[in-house]
Write a protein that holds these residues in place. Structure first.
Motif, PDB file in Angstrom:
ATOM      1  N   MET A 181      13.665  -2.013  -3.164  1.00  0.00           N
ATOM      2  CA  MET A 181      12.921  -2.449  -1.967  1.00  0.00           C
ATOM      3  C   MET A 181      11.922  -1.399  -1.490  1.00  0.00           C
ATOM      4  O   MET A 181      11.206  -1.625  -0.514  1.00  0.00           O
ATOM      5  CB  MET A 181      13.907  -2.751  -0.831  1.00  0.00           C
ATOM      6  CG  MET A 181      14.854  -3.890  -1.102  1.00  0.00           C
ATOM      7  SD  MET A 181      14.014  -5.489  -1.269  1.00  0.00           S
ATOM      8  CE  MET A 181      13.460  -5.793   0.414  1.00  0.00           C
ATOM      9  N   GLY A 182      11.917  -0.264  -2.167  1.00  0.00           N
ATOM     10  CA  GLY A 182      10.988   0.790  -1.754  1.00  0.00           C
ATOM     11  C   GLY A 182      11.429   2.094  -2.368  1.00  0.00           C
ATOM     12  O   GLY A 182      12.519   2.186  -2.941  1.00  0.00           O
ATOM     13  N   ALA A 183      10.568   3.098  -2.293  1.00  0.00           N
ATOM     14  CA  ALA A 183      10.903   4.395  -2.879  1.00  0.00           C
ATOM     15  C   ALA A 183      10.004   5.452  -2.260  1.00  0.00           C
ATOM     16  O   ALA A 183       8.948   5.132  -1.700  1.00  0.00           O
ATOM     17  CB  ALA A 183      10.693   4.371  -4.392  1.00  0.00           C
ATOM     18  N   TYR A 184      10.463   6.699  -2.387  1.00  0.00           N
ATOM     19  CA  TYR A 184       9.620   7.794  -1.939  1.00  0.00           C
ATOM     20  C   TYR A 184       9.791   8.977  -2.876  1.00  0.00           C
ATOM     21  O   TYR A 184      10.780   9.089  -3.599  1.00  0.00           O
ATOM     22  CB  TYR A 184       9.931   8.190  -0.493  1.00  0.00           C
ATOM     23  CG  TYR A 184      11.370   8.578  -0.248  1.00  0.00           C
ATOM     24  CD1 TYR A 184      12.325   7.597   0.008  1.00  0.00           C
ATOM     25  CD2 TYR A 184      11.784   9.905  -0.259  1.00  0.00           C
ATOM     26  CE1 TYR A 184      13.646   7.930   0.231  1.00  0.00           C
ATOM     27  CE2 TYR A 184      13.102  10.247  -0.031  1.00  0.00           C
ATOM     28  CZ  TYR A 184      14.032   9.249   0.211  1.00  0.00           C
ATOM     29  OH  TYR A 184      15.346   9.596   0.422  1.00  0.00           O
ATOM     30  N   SER A 185       8.792   9.820  -2.858  1.00  0.00           N
ATOM     31  CA  SER A 185       8.806  11.020  -3.704  1.00  0.00           C
ATOM     32  C   SER A 185       8.094  12.134  -2.945  1.00  0.00           C
ATOM     33  O   SER A 185       7.060  11.883  -2.324  1.00  0.00           O
ATOM     34  CB  SER A 185       8.064  10.728  -5.006  1.00  0.00           C
ATOM     35  OG  SER A 185       7.858  11.924  -5.737  1.00  0.00           O
ATOM     36  N   PRO A 186       8.610  13.386  -2.928  1.00  0.00           N
ATOM     37  CA  PRO A 186       9.836  13.810  -3.588  1.00  0.00           C
ATOM     38  C   PRO A 186      11.075  13.418  -2.791  1.00  0.00           C
ATOM     39  O   PRO A 186      10.955  13.020  -1.629  1.00  0.00           O
ATOM     40  CB  PRO A 186       9.680  15.340  -3.617  1.00  0.00           C
ATOM     41  CG  PRO A 186       8.844  15.668  -2.426  1.00  0.00           C
ATOM     42  CD  PRO A 186       7.914  14.511  -2.244  1.00  0.00           C
TER      43      PRO A 186
ATOM     44  N   ALA B   6       4.743  10.667  -1.047  1.00  0.00           N
ATOM     45  CA  ALA B   6       4.272   9.277  -1.164  1.00  0.00           C
ATOM     46  C   ALA B   6       5.443   8.331  -0.918  1.00  0.00           C
ATOM     47  O   ALA B   6       6.580   8.617  -1.298  1.00  0.00           O
ATOM     48  CB  ALA B   6       3.653   9.025  -2.534  1.00  0.00           C
ATOM     49  N   VAL B   7       5.121   7.225  -0.256  1.00  0.00           N
ATOM     50  CA  VAL B   7       6.142   6.240   0.113  1.00  0.00           C
ATOM     51  C   VAL B   7       5.653   4.857  -0.300  1.00  0.00           C
ATOM     52  O   VAL B   7       4.493   4.525  -0.078  1.00  0.00           O
ATOM     53  CB  VAL B   7       6.374   6.265   1.654  1.00  0.00           C
ATOM     54  CG1 VAL B   7       7.246   5.097   2.095  1.00  0.00           C
ATOM     55  CG2 VAL B   7       7.001   7.572   2.067  1.00  0.00           C
ATOM     56  N   CYS B   8       6.554   4.086  -0.916  1.00  0.00           N
ATOM     57  CA  CYS B   8       6.220   2.712  -1.315  1.00  0.00           C
ATOM     58  C   CYS B   8       7.156   1.757  -0.585  1.00  0.00           C
ATOM     59  O   CYS B   8       8.384   1.907  -0.662  1.00  0.00           O
ATOM     60  CB  CYS B   8       6.405   2.563  -2.827  1.00  0.00           C
ATOM     61  SG  CYS B   8       6.329   0.856  -3.409  1.00  0.00           S
ATOM     62  N   VAL B   9       6.582   0.787   0.127  1.00  0.00           N
ATOM     63  CA  VAL B   9       7.372  -0.255   0.795  1.00  0.00           C
ATOM     64  C   VAL B   9       7.123  -1.561   0.027  1.00  0.00           C
ATOM     65  O   VAL B   9       5.971  -1.977  -0.123  1.00  0.00           O
ATOM     66  CB  VAL B   9       6.939  -0.422   2.267  1.00  0.00           C
ATOM     67  CG1 VAL B   9       7.756  -1.524   2.947  1.00  0.00           C
ATOM     68  CG2 VAL B   9       7.067   0.894   3.022  1.00  0.00           C
ATOM     69  N   VAL B  10       8.206  -2.163  -0.461  1.00  0.00           N
ATOM     70  CA  VAL B  10       8.063  -3.398  -1.244  1.00  0.00           C
ATOM     71  C   VAL B  10       8.140  -4.597  -0.306  1.00  0.00           C
ATOM     72  O   VAL B  10       9.075  -4.697   0.499  1.00  0.00           O
ATOM     73  CB  VAL B  10       9.151  -3.471  -2.337  1.00  0.00           C
ATOM     74  CG1 VAL B  10       9.093  -4.810  -3.065  1.00  0.00           C
ATOM     75  CG2 VAL B  10       8.983  -2.325  -3.337  1.00  0.00           C
ATOM     76  N   LEU B  11       7.159  -5.483  -0.409  1.00  0.00           N
ATOM     77  CA  LEU B  11       7.141  -6.707   0.398  1.00  0.00           C
ATOM     78  C   LEU B  11       7.605  -7.865  -0.488  1.00  0.00           C
ATOM     79  O   LEU B  11       7.099  -8.031  -1.604  1.00  0.00           O
ATOM     80  CB  LEU B  11       5.727  -6.979   0.923  1.00  0.00           C
ATOM     81  CG  LEU B  11       5.025  -5.805   1.626  1.00  0.00           C
ATOM     82  CD1 LEU B  11       3.672  -6.249   2.168  1.00  0.00           C
ATOM     83  CD2 LEU B  11       5.896  -5.258   2.756  1.00  0.00           C
ATOM     84  N   CYS B  12       8.557  -8.644   0.020  1.00  0.00           N
ATOM     85  CA  CYS B  12       9.208  -9.663  -0.818  1.00  0.00           C
ATOM     86  C   CYS B  12       8.978 -11.075  -0.299  1.00  0.00           C
ATOM     87  O   CYS B  12       8.732 -11.287   0.887  1.00  0.00           O
ATOM     88  CB  CYS B  12      10.715  -9.423  -0.848  1.00  0.00           C
ATOM     89  SG  CYS B  12      11.126  -7.799  -1.459  1.00  0.00           S
TER      90      CYS B  12
ATOM     91  N   CYS C 262       7.963   4.449  -9.858  1.00  0.00           N
ATOM     92  CA  CYS C 262       6.731   4.762 -10.598  1.00  0.00           C
ATOM     93  C   CYS C 262       5.509   4.794  -9.667  1.00  0.00           C
ATOM     94  O   CYS C 262       4.578   5.569  -9.891  1.00  0.00           O
ATOM     95  CB  CYS C 262       6.536   3.681 -11.669  1.00  0.00           C
ATOM     96  SG  CYS C 262       5.178   4.003 -12.762  1.00  0.00           S
ATOM     97  N   GLN C 263       5.555   3.991  -8.624  1.00  0.00           N
ATOM     98  CA  GLN C 263       4.362   3.843  -7.784  1.00  0.00           C
ATOM     99  C   GLN C 263       4.093   5.113  -6.957  1.00  0.00           C
ATOM    100  O   GLN C 263       2.995   5.676  -7.062  1.00  0.00           O
ATOM    101  CB  GLN C 263       4.480   2.573  -6.948  1.00  0.00           C
ATOM    102  CG  GLN C 263       4.695   1.366  -7.870  1.00  0.00           C
ATOM    103  CD  GLN C 263       5.000   0.074  -7.133  1.00  0.00           C
ATOM    104  OE1 GLN C 263       4.541  -0.145  -6.025  1.00  0.00           O
ATOM    105  NE2 GLN C 263       5.779  -0.789  -7.749  1.00  0.00           N
ATOM    106  N   PRO C 264       5.081   5.618  -6.181  1.00  0.00           N
ATOM    107  CA  PRO C 264       4.812   6.894  -5.490  1.00  0.00           C
ATOM    108  C   PRO C 264       4.607   8.054  -6.462  1.00  0.00           C
ATOM    109  O   PRO C 264       3.828   8.971  -6.173  1.00  0.00           O
ATOM    110  CB  PRO C 264       6.061   7.115  -4.616  1.00  0.00           C
ATOM    111  CG  PRO C 264       7.076   6.151  -5.066  1.00  0.00           C
ATOM    112  CD  PRO C 264       6.366   5.030  -5.753  1.00  0.00           C
ATOM    113  N   ILE C 265       5.258   8.026  -7.613  1.00  0.00           N
ATOM    114  CA  ILE C 265       5.110   9.147  -8.554  1.00  0.00           C
ATOM    115  C   ILE C 265       3.699   9.164  -9.144  1.00  0.00           C
ATOM    116  O   ILE C 265       3.055  10.216  -9.218  1.00  0.00           O
ATOM    117  CB  ILE C 265       6.213   9.087  -9.623  1.00  0.00           C
ATOM    118  CG1 ILE C 265       7.521   9.555  -8.974  1.00  0.00           C
ATOM    119  CG2 ILE C 265       5.871   9.952 -10.835  1.00  0.00           C
ATOM    120  CD1 ILE C 265       8.698   9.638  -9.876  1.00  0.00           C
TER     121      ILE C 265
END
Ligand code: AMP
Length: 423
Positions: free
Chosen positions: A228-233, A328-334, A293-296
């Motif tokens: 549902m989302g991810a962040y790095s680092p 970097a932060v990715c928020v997934v919209l569903c 993969c997206q924030p990376i």
């Protein structure tokens, strides 16, 4: 240079987006891709499982190399096929991809090489699996051996639940052939993190750390999803933990594979639980995580292409990536209903506001075009990914962007990166 990317999700959009910035690349094909990816690459109507057709295409178009996004073609042996035809490809061969394709295989390698992981038993017989359960305390984790589209891990709080799960998998064959075998694991506690590396079988090049959010609802509640989302680092991967992951997990793993005559070339994703005793392996993936993969990709300052080539050519020791020193932060919209059955075709509003977005990018995971407008087409629809000088800034940027996007039934988590914010 001509590059073919295989896949169609947010991960592949992020790879295509990054590769499109490479001065080495003249042309990108994506098979089958998506309407969003089609803005950066030429789409090719071949599915990821049609590996012979993909090889024919790569040969005919004189593609310089191919990158495999999803796991299915890897476990079908796309790398072996391409290599047998003299075609360059990024991704592990069929034998090496078993690290993802068979949980039992992965656990055996871990055990043989003394790599920290949950204690476990592997079973094809339901009564033996139940005997094992009776001898070990609850809770349990039951894992279907083969690929099960992210649904093959069952967290069982009681012995009764575990016995029911064993019957579902081994007796009622709820997962088909993938469930001919299962793994019963000790339940680990701690904080999860993902650690992705590039490896050419000899050398290891760690990518930035990241963390994803598997459960559908805030506070890690509800069923598991693709992410549902991810962040790095990921702050939980401190420099000390980073070194332990290399020393205690990745170096012995590659040595163990080599002893078996297996050369792993590609990206290796290690899903970890950072326990009180240190990092322990939960799972391996033979490809980039999605959405990690997206924030990376957003944080990678260097051109990606030389790293993919160095992996294929066994020259990873000669390259060193540069990273943006931010977050970097990715928020997934569903789509409404996801991760259960979901609707398609809802009109998406607001995407036109992001044509020149400086702070991030909206990756398409499941969209298509209808009468010139964007509509939903998958369960995970968009990955809104933003950079910021701090995690707070990146979270704010990403959610400010999310506020500008809408469709009927859109849902998403409001607490992406909450653990990093706490730290
Ligand atoms: P996997 O696909 O093996 O990573 O499992 C999916 C999710 O199940 C993980 O991200 C964890 O949240 C959870 N999980 C898997 N194995 C264990 C374990 N041994 N102990 C606790 N949670 C686990």
């Amino acid at each position: 240079m001509k590059i073919l990317v295989i896949g169609s999700g947010g991960r592949e959009h992020a790879l295509v987006w990054k590769i499109s910035q490479s001065p080495k690349v003249d042309k990108i094909y994506c098979a089958p891709g998506s309407a969003g990816i089609g803005e950066l690459a030429e789409l090719v109507a071949i599915g990821p499982e049609q590996i012979e057709n993909l090889a024919d295409f790569a040969e005919k178009e004189k593609v310089d190399f191919t990158i495999v996004g999803p796991e299915l073609p890897l476990t079908l042996g796309i790398t072996d096929l391409f290599e047998s035809r003299g075609l360059r490809i990024f991704g592990p061969n069929k034998e090496a991809a078993q690290l993802e394709g068979s949980k039992a295989f992965a656990k055996e390698i871990l055990q043989e090489n003394g790599i920290p992981t949950a204690s476990f038993g592997t079973f094809t017989d339901a009564s033996l699996a139940k005997q094992y359960i009776a001898q070990h305390p609850a809770p349990y984790v039951i894992k279907v051996d083969g690929l099960a589209a992210g649904k093959g891990v069952l967290l069982c709080a009681t012995r009764g639940e575990a016995e029911a799960a064993i019957d579902e998998i081994l007796v009622r064959k709820a997962f088909g052939q993938a469930g001919n075998k299962l793994v019963v694991e000790e339940f680990l506690t701690g904080e999860e993190a993902s650690f992705m590396v590039l490896t050419d079988g000899e050398h290891i090049l760690p990518l930035a750390s990241s963390q994803d959010h598997k459960r559908v609802f805030d506070n890690d509640e509800g069923p598991n999803t693709g992410g549902m989302g991810a962040y790095s680092p990921a702050p939980v991967v401190t420099p000390k933990i980073h070194q332990r992951i290399l020393d205690e997990i990745l170096i012995p793993l590659l040595a163990g594979l080599k002893k078996k005559g297996i050369c792993y070339r590609g990206v290796l994703y290690v899903g970890l639980m950072i326990t009180q005793d240190g990092p322990k392996v939960l799972e391996f993936n033979a490809r980039f995580g999605d959405p990690e993969c997206q924030p990376i990709m957003m944080r990678l300052k260097s051109d990606l292409v030389p790293f993919l080539e160095a992996t294929i050519d066994g020259k990873l020791h000669l390259v060193q990536p540069e990273w943006h020193d931010d977050t970097a932060v990715c928020v997934v919209l569903c789509a409404s209903g996801y991760p259960g059955p979901y609707g398609k075709g809802a009109a998406i509003h607001g995407l036109d506001k992001f044509k020149n977005w400086k702070k991030g990018f909206v990756f398409h995971a499941g969209t298509t075009k209808n009468n010139g407008g964007w509509v939903t087409y998958g369960g995970r629809v968009l990955g809104v990914t933003a950079r910021g000088s701090t995690i707070e800034n990146a979270v704010k940027e990403a959610y400010d962007a999310v506020d500008k996007i809408s469709w009927n039934g859109m849902h998403y988590r409001k607490d992406i990166a909450h653990r990093a914010l706490r730290e």
